[in-house]
Design a protein around this motif. Structure first.
Motif, mmCIF file in Angstrom:
data_model
loop_
_atom_site.group_PDB
_atom_site.id
_atom_site.type_symbol
_atom_site.label_atom_id
_atom_site.label_comp_id
_atom_site.label_asym_id
_atom_site.label_seq_id
_atom_site.Cartn_x
_atom_site.Cartn_y
_atom_site.Cartn_z
ATOM 1 N N GLY A 180 81.539 60.286 21.875
ATOM 2 C CA GLY A 180 80.508 60.777 22.506
ATOM 3 C C GLY A 180 80.079 60.108 23.962
ATOM 4 N N GLN A 181 78.631 60.020 24.024
ATOM 5 C CA GLN A 181 78.042 59.373 25.159
ATOM 6 C C GLN A 181 78.584 58.078 25.453
ATOM 7 N N GLY A 182 78.677 57.338 24.162
ATOM 8 C CA GLY A 182 79.155 55.785 24.464
ATOM 9 C C GLY A 182 78.234 54.837 24.649
ATOM 10 N N SER A 183 76.760 55.168 24.212
ATOM 11 C CA SER A 183 75.701 53.980 24.661
ATOM 12 C C SER A 183 75.988 52.722 23.866
ATOM 13 N N GLY A 202 80.270 55.583 16.996
ATOM 14 C CA GLY A 202 79.820 57.078 17.151
ATOM 15 C C GLY A 202 81.230 57.709 17.032
ATOM 16 N N TYR A 203 82.040 57.283 16.372
ATOM 17 C CA TYR A 203 83.423 57.971 16.316
ATOM 18 C C TYR A 203 83.362 58.885 15.151
ATOM 19 N N MET A 204 83.604 60.259 15.567
ATOM 20 C CA MET A 204 83.127 61.167 14.417
ATOM 21 C C MET A 204 84.398 61.686 13.693
ATOM 22 N N ARG A 205 85.262 61.138 13.523
ATOM 23 C CA ARG A 205 86.559 61.538 12.700
ATOM 24 C C ARG A 205 86.413 60.767 11.347
ATOM 25 N N LEU A 206 86.587 61.342 10.290
ATOM 26 C CA LEU A 206 87.081 60.795 9.087
ATOM 27 C C LEU A 206 88.227 59.881 8.994
ATOM 28 N N LEU A 207 88.280 58.674 8.365
ATOM 29 C CA LEU A 207 89.303 57.864 8.574
ATOM 30 C C LEU A 207 89.928 57.980 7.226
ATOM 31 N N THR A 208 91.300 58.069 7.041
ATOM 32 C CA THR A 208 92.006 58.064 5.910
ATOM 33 C C THR A 208 92.311 56.551 5.499
ATOM 34 N N MET A 222 86.985 46.128 9.941
ATOM 35 C CA MET A 222 86.415 47.175 10.536
ATOM 36 C C MET A 222 84.962 47.442 10.367
ATOM 37 N N ILE A 223 84.234 47.450 11.223
ATOM 38 C CA ILE A 223 82.751 47.599 10.950
ATOM 39 C C ILE A 223 82.096 49.164 11.515
ATOM 40 N N ASN A 224 80.930 49.471 10.895
ATOM 41 C CA ASN A 224 80.266 50.752 11.487
ATOM 42 C C ASN A 224 78.885 50.374 11.619
ATOM 43 N N VAL A 225 78.145 51.431 12.272
ATOM 44 C CA VAL A 225 76.711 51.119 12.419
ATOM 45 C C VAL A 225 76.238 52.365 11.821
ATOM 46 N N HIS A 226 75.266 52.492 11.101
ATOM 47 C CA HIS A 226 74.845 53.822 10.571
ATOM 48 C C HIS A 226 73.471 53.956 10.558
ATOM 49 N N PRO A 227 72.728 55.148 10.917
ATOM 50 C CA PRO A 227 71.284 55.268 11.279
ATOM 51 C C PRO A 227 70.557 55.433 10.090
#
Length: 206
Positions: free
Chosen positions: A12-15, A91-97, A108-113
């Motif tokens: 998305g926006q890439g903030s 903010g990568y909106m694809r499910l990963l397999t 691999m890391i992720n941030v969740h709100p």
């Protein structure tokens, strides 16, 4: 330690991507370098952010592939070519397999709100408001093959204020994301983050 080579995945926006770029420019990521942006939407503003920052991009349209696994294999080739050590989902909106996750398990890391395990999945901010909790926040976690179930690296809480809407709460959440997420990457780059022997708990050295 050798410099950590990072790929950021965003849609998305890439903030958060920009926050990582700014942190690298300021020397806050230690020796880590952002080597690649992976984006599934060619028209997304994050792509121009990467161009402006001089970061290579791999941009694709999922509909042009027969399966998720097919484009994930192509992404893995791009990562291997650049010797990527760490994937940062922003903010990568694809499910990963498992095709994508398993080779980078623990890298691999992720941030969740939300404060996981509360409110996993989509619209965590809306879920928190609907439930009526008084406290929410963000979670940075390793990615596994579940939905926001990976080992938690760091969390920061945020009070929900009277009159908060999804937009006002999201704005405050994004502010703390853009501070905490680069800090976690810096700790990883410095070798200060590791999984405990149980594979569930994360040890972060100060």
């Amino acid at each position: 330690m050798k410099p950590l080579r990072i790929a950021v995945f965003a849609s998305g926006q890439g903030s958060n991507f920009q926050a990582m770029v700014n942190a690298q420019r300021s020397g806050l990521l230690n020796s880590a370098t952002i080597e690649l942006l992976v984006c599934d939407k060619p028209e997304a503003p994050v792509v121009q952010r990467a161009v402006d920052a001089g970061v290579d991009t791999f941009v694709f349209r999922p509909k042009e592939y027969s399966s998720r696994e097919q484009y994930e294999l192509e992404i893995l080739g791009e990562l291997a070519q650049r010797r990527i050590d760490l994937i940062v989902l922003a903010g990568y909106m694809r499910l990963l397999t498992p095709t994508m996750v398993n080779p980078y398990m623990g890298r691999m890391i992720n941030v969740h709100p939300s404060l996981l395990p509360a409110f996993p999945g989509k619209d965590a901010i809306g879920q928190a408001l609907e439930y009526g909790v008084k406290l929410t926040g963000i979670t940075v976690h390793f990615v596994d093959n579940g939905m926001d179930t990976g080992p938690i690296i760091a969390q920061q809480s945020l009070p929900i204020e009277a009159g908060d809407t999804a937009d006002t709460l999201a704005a405050r959440i994004h502010e703390i994301e853009q501070m905490l997420y680069p800090q976690v990457v810096a700790h990883i780059a410095a070798g200060k983050v590791r999984l405990a022997e149980d594979g569930r708990h994360v040890i972060v050295e100060q």
